[in-house]
Design a protein around this motif. Structure first.
Motif, short mmCIF file in Angstrom:
data_model
loop_
_atom_site.label_atom_id
_atom_site.label_comp_id
_atom_site.label_asym_id
_atom_site.label_seq_id
_atom_site.Cartn_x
_atom_site.Cartn_y
_atom_site.Cartn_z
N LEU A 1 -29.54 -52.22 1.44
CA LEU A 1 -29.21 -53.54 0.91
C LEU A 1 -29.47 -54.60 1.97
N VAL A 2 -29.91 -55.77 1.53
CA VAL A 2 -30.04 -56.92 2.42
C VAL A 2 -29.39 -58.12 1.73
N ARG A 3 -28.79 -58.99 2.52
CA ARG A 3 -28.11 -60.14 1.95
C ARG A 3 -29.12 -61.22 1.59
N SER A 4 -28.90 -61.86 0.43
CA SER A 4 -29.73 -62.98 0.00
C SER A 4 -28.81 -64.09 -0.49
N ALA A 5 -29.42 -65.22 -0.87
CA ALA A 5 -28.61 -66.35 -1.33
C ALA A 5 -27.83 -66.00 -2.59
N GLY A 6 -28.36 -65.11 -3.41
CA GLY A 6 -27.70 -64.76 -4.66
C GLY A 6 -26.84 -63.52 -4.59
N GLY A 7 -26.65 -62.97 -3.40
CA GLY A 7 -25.86 -61.74 -3.26
C GLY A 7 -26.66 -60.68 -2.51
N TRP A 8 -26.33 -59.44 -2.74
CA TRP A 8 -27.01 -58.33 -2.07
C TRP A 8 -28.21 -57.88 -2.89
N GLU A 9 -29.36 -57.72 -2.23
CA GLU A 9 -30.58 -57.25 -2.87
C GLU A 9 -30.95 -55.88 -2.32
N VAL A 10 -31.60 -55.08 -3.17
CA VAL A 10 -31.96 -53.72 -2.80
C VAL A 10 -33.28 -53.71 -2.01
N THR A 11 -33.32 -52.92 -0.95
CA THR A 11 -34.54 -52.77 -0.15
C THR A 11 -35.46 -51.73 -0.78
N MET A 12 -36.64 -51.55 -0.20
CA MET A 12 -37.55 -50.51 -0.68
C MET A 12 -36.89 -49.14 -0.60
N LEU A 13 -36.20 -48.86 0.51
CA LEU A 13 -35.50 -47.59 0.64
C LEU A 13 -34.39 -47.50 -0.40
N GLY A 14 -33.72 -48.62 -0.63
CA GLY A 14 -32.65 -48.63 -1.62
C GLY A 14 -33.12 -48.33 -3.02
N ARG A 15 -34.37 -48.70 -3.35
CA ARG A 15 -34.88 -48.44 -4.69
C ARG A 15 -34.94 -46.94 -4.96
N ARG A 16 -35.29 -46.16 -3.94
CA ARG A 16 -35.28 -44.70 -4.10
C ARG A 16 -33.88 -44.23 -4.41
N ALA A 17 -32.90 -44.80 -3.73
CA ALA A 17 -31.51 -44.41 -3.97
C ALA A 17 -31.06 -44.81 -5.37
N VAL A 18 -31.50 -45.98 -5.85
CA VAL A 18 -31.15 -46.42 -7.20
C VAL A 18 -31.70 -45.44 -8.23
N GLU A 19 -32.95 -45.03 -8.08
CA GLU A 19 -33.56 -44.11 -9.04
C GLU A 19 -32.80 -42.80 -9.10
N VAL A 20 -32.42 -42.27 -7.94
CA VAL A 20 -31.66 -41.01 -7.91
C VAL A 20 -30.29 -41.20 -8.53
N ALA A 21 -29.62 -42.31 -8.17
CA ALA A 21 -28.28 -42.57 -8.69
C ALA A 21 -28.29 -42.74 -10.20
N GLU A 22 -29.32 -43.40 -10.72
CA GLU A 22 -29.40 -43.59 -12.17
C GLU A 22 -29.65 -42.27 -12.89
N ARG A 23 -30.43 -41.38 -12.27
CA ARG A 23 -30.63 -40.06 -12.89
C ARG A 23 -29.33 -39.26 -12.90
#
Length: 309
Positions: A55-77
């Motif tokens: 995760l990285v901080r942005s003006a609108g909150g926390w955004e997912v990094t490239m590494l985080g996207r892999r984690a999202v895909e696994v977590a959603e499965r």
């Protein structure tokens, strides 16, 4: 040497998924029933296990990094598998959660009724709606579908047009009687225009919509399209409104018909794999079906109104 990735703790992975969707530690903590420190500790544990920032901080909150996207895909499965574990064998294949971000006018007029009909057919399906008028995000990990204004320029995503509409000018008959009815676009220079706050407008297509209009005197501006409607109906000036709102509001009449209209389109955007997900595919089909029927009904209603005048 870079750290060797480890097996991430399951609670850390699912906590990260909540933050990725909601964008804030505090919101994820409230949903999960834990405190902010626990969320922070679990995210740190996940990043340590994966060997990098998720995760990285942005003006609108926390955004997912490239590494985080892999984690999202696994977590959603994992989440989907857990849903299958507890779901009954009732033949209803469309289940789970579909999260949709869409402009508030589209959400209220088209999306809510479409999703209500969809859930009548698939009661195991949960729908979460996030009202937002913004440009499409390159990172869509927090939502399954985004409805945006204008054709999006996206990578690794599936985009399809949903429907078209126009921005037009509207006012109340009382306002026009009190001031004067414009006969040309140049006459608008004497009228306050009710529209978005320029500094907060994130959508280029909406910004371009008023570039052909003269500069407005001081007026009421808002980030809410429904505030535009109500301000116009209260006689605050001439509103720049979507036709599917303005044409069917009995308090308003169109100003300068034929002289000004700005065509726009709503598009739906999903991650590449999203369109192959049964729940998301059904949701997209329901949105397209409802908007097509609703706009046909609106056109019929508009034609009947014109003939009755």
């Amino acid at each position: 040497m870079p750290p060797t990735p480890q097996q991430p703790p399951l609670d850390a992975l699912m906590t990260f998924l909540a933050v990725a969707r909601l964008g804030r530690y505090t919101a994820a903590a409230e949903v999960l029933g834990v405190n902010h420190s626990t969320v922070s500790r679990r995210i740190a544990a996940l990043e340590e296990a994966m060997g990098g920032r998720v995760l990285v901080r942005s003006a609108g909150g926390w955004e997912v990094t490239m590494l985080g996207r892999r984690a999202v895909e696994v977590a959603e499965r994992i989440e989907a598998s857990m849903g299958e574990l507890v779901a009954g064998d009732d033949g209803n294949l469309v289940r789970g959660v579909v999260r949709i971000a869409a402009p508030e006018a589209f959400t209220s007029v088209f999306l809510v009724p479409a999703m209500a009909r969809l859930r009548e057919r698939h009661p195991d399906l949960s729908i979460e709606l996030l009202a937002a008028t913004r440009r499409v995000r390159q990172n869509r990990s927090g939502v399954d579908l985004e409805i945006v204004v204008g054709r999006p320029q996206v990578l690794r995503a599936y985009a399809t047009p949903v429907c078209t509409y126009e921005l037009r000018l509207y006012a109340t008959p009382q306002y026009l009687a009190r001031t004067s009815t414009p006969t040309s676009l140049a006459d608008l220079a004497a009228h306050p225009l009710v529209y978005y706050v320029e500094a907060s407008l994130q959508v280029d297509e909406l910004d371009r919509a008023v570039q052909s209009l003269p500069a407005s005197p001081p007026s009421i501006r808002s980030t809410s399209v429904f505030a535009h409607v109500e301000a116009t109906a209260a006689g605050a000036g001439i509103g720049v409104l979507p036709d599917f709102l303005g044409e069917h509001d009995p308090r308003l009449v169109q100003v300068l018909p034929g002289a000004y209209s700005h065509p726009l389109a709503y598009w739906a955007v999903a991650r590449d794999e999203g369109a192959r997900n049964v729940a998301i595919a059904e949701t997209l089909a329901a949105i397209a079906r409802h908007t097509r029927v609703a706009q046909a009904d609106q056109r019929t209603g508009s034609a009947l109104q014109m003939r009755s005048r």
